[in-house]
Scaffold this motif. Structure first.
Motif, PDB file in Angstrom:
ATOM      1  N   VAL A  39       0.835  -1.199   0.000  1.00 28.93           N
ATOM      2  CA  VAL A  39       0.000   0.000   0.000  1.00 28.93           C
ATOM      3  C   VAL A  39       0.872   1.252   0.000  1.00 28.93           C
ATOM      4  N   VAL A  40       1.836   1.298   0.912  1.00 25.26           N
ATOM      5  CA  VAL A  40       2.660   2.496   1.037  1.00 25.26           C
ATOM      6  C   VAL A  40       3.523   2.699  -0.201  1.00 25.26           C
ATOM      7  N   ILE A  41       4.090   1.615  -0.707  1.00 26.83           N
ATOM      8  CA  ILE A  41       4.929   1.711  -1.918  1.00 26.83           C
ATOM      9  C   ILE A  41       4.134   2.286  -3.081  1.00 26.83           C
ATOM     10  N   GLU A  42       2.934   1.759  -3.258  1.00 22.12           N
ATOM     11  CA  GLU A  42       2.118   2.249  -4.371  1.00 22.12           C
ATOM     12  C   GLU A  42       1.743   3.716  -4.151  1.00 22.12           C
ATOM     13  N   ALA A  43       1.495   4.073  -2.905  1.00 24.84           N
ATOM     14  CA  ALA A  43       1.184   5.477  -2.600  1.00 24.84           C
ATOM     15  C   ALA A  43       2.349   6.374  -2.996  1.00 24.84           C
ATOM     16  N   ALA A  80      -2.703  14.388  -5.865  1.00 27.29           N
ATOM     17  CA  ALA A  80      -3.410  13.386  -6.662  1.00 27.29           C
ATOM     18  C   ALA A  80      -3.575  12.083  -5.892  1.00 27.29           C
ATOM     19  N   LEU A  81      -3.003  12.031  -4.700  1.00 25.77           N
ATOM     20  CA  LEU A  81      -3.065  10.789  -3.921  1.00 25.77           C
ATOM     21  C   LEU A  81      -4.288  10.780  -3.029  1.00 25.77           C
ATOM     22  N   SER A  82      -5.308  10.101  -3.474  1.00 21.40           N
ATOM     23  CA  SER A  82      -6.495   9.930  -2.636  1.00 21.40           C
ATOM     24  C   SER A  82      -6.638   8.450  -2.324  1.00 21.40           C
ATOM     25  N   MET A  83      -7.370   8.181  -1.290  1.00 20.84           N
ATOM     26  CA  MET A  83      -7.525   6.790  -0.876  1.00 20.84           C
ATOM     27  C   MET A  83      -8.196   5.978  -1.980  1.00 20.84           C
ATOM     28  N   ARG A  84      -9.174   6.547  -2.614  1.00 17.41           N
ATOM     29  CA  ARG A  84      -9.859   5.822  -3.699  1.00 17.41           C
ATOM     30  C   ARG A  84      -8.915   5.565  -4.867  1.00 17.41           C
ATOM     31  N   GLY A 120      -7.755   2.010  -6.108  1.00 14.98           N
ATOM     32  CA  GLY A 120      -7.954   1.637  -7.501  1.00 14.98           C
ATOM     33  C   GLY A 120      -6.682   1.097  -8.116  1.00 14.98           C
ATOM     34  N   ALA A 121      -5.569   1.790  -7.860  1.00 16.19           N
ATOM     35  CA  ALA A 121      -4.287   1.363  -8.417  1.00 16.19           C
ATOM     36  C   ALA A 121      -3.896  -0.009  -7.887  1.00 16.19           C
ATOM     37  N   LEU A 122      -4.383  -0.361  -6.718  1.00 17.13           N
ATOM     38  CA  LEU A 122      -4.052  -1.650  -6.130  1.00 17.13           C
ATOM     39  C   LEU A 122      -5.123  -2.689  -6.444  1.00 17.13           C
ATOM     40  N   GLY A 123      -6.115  -2.273  -7.209  1.00 15.53           N
ATOM     41  CA  GLY A 123      -7.190  -3.195  -7.528  1.00 15.53           C
ATOM     42  C   GLY A 123      -7.995  -3.610  -6.320  1.00 15.53           C
ATOM     43  N   SER A 130     -10.635  -1.061   1.975  1.00 15.24           N
ATOM     44  CA  SER A 130      -9.687  -2.139   2.272  1.00 15.24           C
ATOM     45  C   SER A 130      -8.381  -1.594   2.809  1.00 15.24           C
ATOM     46  N   LEU A 131      -8.024  -0.406   2.356  1.00 16.43           N
ATOM     47  CA  LEU A 131      -6.757   0.180   2.797  1.00 16.43           C
ATOM     48  C   LEU A 131      -6.739   0.393   4.301  1.00 16.43           C
ATOM     49  N   TYR A 132      -7.906   0.640   4.859  1.00 18.12           N
ATOM     50  CA  TYR A 132      -7.948   0.984   6.273  1.00 18.12           C
ATOM     51  C   TYR A 132      -7.673  -0.208   7.171  1.00 18.12           C
TER      52      TYR A 132
END
Lengths: 241, 241
Positions: A37-41, A52-56, A60-63, A68-70
């Motif tokens: 999660v953090v790497i993709e962020a 541009a970094l929102s939770m959604r 989405g980028a993580l499919g 789920s991130l929470y």
DNA sequence: ACTAAGATTAGTACACTGTACGATGTCCGT
DNA sequence: ACGGACATCGTACAGTGTACTAATCTTAGT
């Protein structure tokens, strides 16, 4: 509140450990983890900026679904903290085998490179006050290097602070520049910067801009100039054992 | 797009000029202006942080509707730019009648104070690249001071850059500190900081933290230490005419 | 092999954000 | 008295972080 979360939540969980007895071939990257999660962020922030970094967007980028991130991160604040600490992990620690000036130069140059790669990290530092583990390890290593070089306790603190100020300040200033290379600067200066500066109102800025265009501007050289100046000025302040 | 706006919009409009022939006693502060909007925005950011500054919140504080603000400001970005430029206006320009070191010390100390008063400004600088008019005036004055002191063109640029790096870097670091005074630091260090640092893992940080608590920590003094060190190191680089 | 406990993901909902749009009132020069 | 520019407003829309709830998937114990 979210107390239950922060207590129960596992901080480093390798989802799906080695024992993968069933199929589970939906996708090799289907398993999340705080790491992923953090790497993709960070990847998103690097490419498109923190705004541009929102939770959604991240989910989405993580499919995955947003919520789920929470499971891996208590809230966005914690995500940002974790991102910054990963950035600190990327910075080289001062090597122990050389003299203190070389060691400091090494780690400072590394820090500048890393922060130039992740410009958002600088803006993020203000506002989040508590240093992460990688940050602490880094500070410890730098302090150790200075102490072993013979700086008295308080002087080592001063030197540490001063060097950090320089590195972060430089990165901050560099992040403000709208160009990356000397050529880009030349174009920028002639097309945008200079026309905005009436020569009668800003004679000195015009002069220096022209000189900079002529001489060429390289951030890396500029960084070394100030860094070496500071290192040299610190040298006499240590008690060379 | 918003082209019509940026062309037509008046940038400094004293709503309701002197000729107040009719009543209009709804409230003495009913008239908005870009000035008033930006000033109030700064006040909110100072008190509650930038994250608390929303257009609706700002409009509420001004007793206006959210969209009314967009008459004076094209968008929130422009509002933030204007806020930063007002911050720059608060910084003292280097006085012309003294030697260059005193002049630089004067303006640097002033800059630190101003940035400590408006910590959000530092985080805002990254991300917005184009300097406002006050920023430019400040740069011009500093460059002028250095050139007149005998620094060659390129060296003056280096010095200017280095000093700015120090000032902004210090402000950035200071904004990260969760305390303001030496006493607060002592409390903080003993209650929060030290317990997080296992002495066997972070021996040097423990040592320096203890020394700092004993000696007392004053940001203003720390600032002067590094500043004077840099000024002294720059001194031999000018050609004293 | 079956089930219960738990870990992990997803869905929906809410209060908030920036701001585009169009409708108002109010002023000044004619 | 009138036309237009100025200033402000309410409403609407898409996007944000995240609380709560429900569904699923994994693993352990039998």
């Amino acid at each position: 509140m979210s107390v239950r979360w922060t207590i129960v939540k596992p901080f480093e969980r390798v989802r799906r450990p080695v024992s993968g007895k069933k199929k589970r071939q939906v996708a090799p990257d289907a398993g999340l983890s705080k790491q992923r999660v953090v790497i993709e962020a960070i990847r998103i922030a690097d490419r498109e900026g923190v705004h541009a970094l929102s939770m959604r967007r991240l989910a989405g980028a993580l499919g995955a679904g947003a919520m789920s991130l929470y499971y891996y991160v208590a809230n966005k604040e914690e995500l940002l903290d974790a991102m910054i600490d990963i950035v600190f992990e990327e910075i080289e620690l001062p090597p122990e085998e050389t003299d203190w000036q070389s060691a400091m130069r090494r780690r400072s140059v590394s820090a500048r490179q890393v922060l130039a790669r992740h410009p958002w990290a600088i803006g993020l530092m203000e506002s989040r006050t508590s240093p992460g583990p990688a940050h602490l390890r880094h500070r410890e290593a730098v302090t150790a290097c200075l102490r072993r070089a013979g700086f008295p306790v308080l002087m080592a603190t001063h030197a540490n602070w001063l060097l950090d100020v320089y590195v972060y300040g430089f990165a901050l200033q560099e992040a403000c520049l709208p160009f990356d290379t000397a050529d880009e600067f030349a174009d920028m200066a002639e097309d945008v910067y200079l026309p905005q500066l009436p020569p009668d109102e800003f004679p000195y800025l015009n002069e220096s801009a022209a000189a900079l265009v002529a001489a060429g501007y390289d951030p890396a050289e500029e960084f070394i100039f100030g860094l070496d100046l500071i290192l040299a000025a610190l040298e006499p302040l240590r008690a060379s054992a």
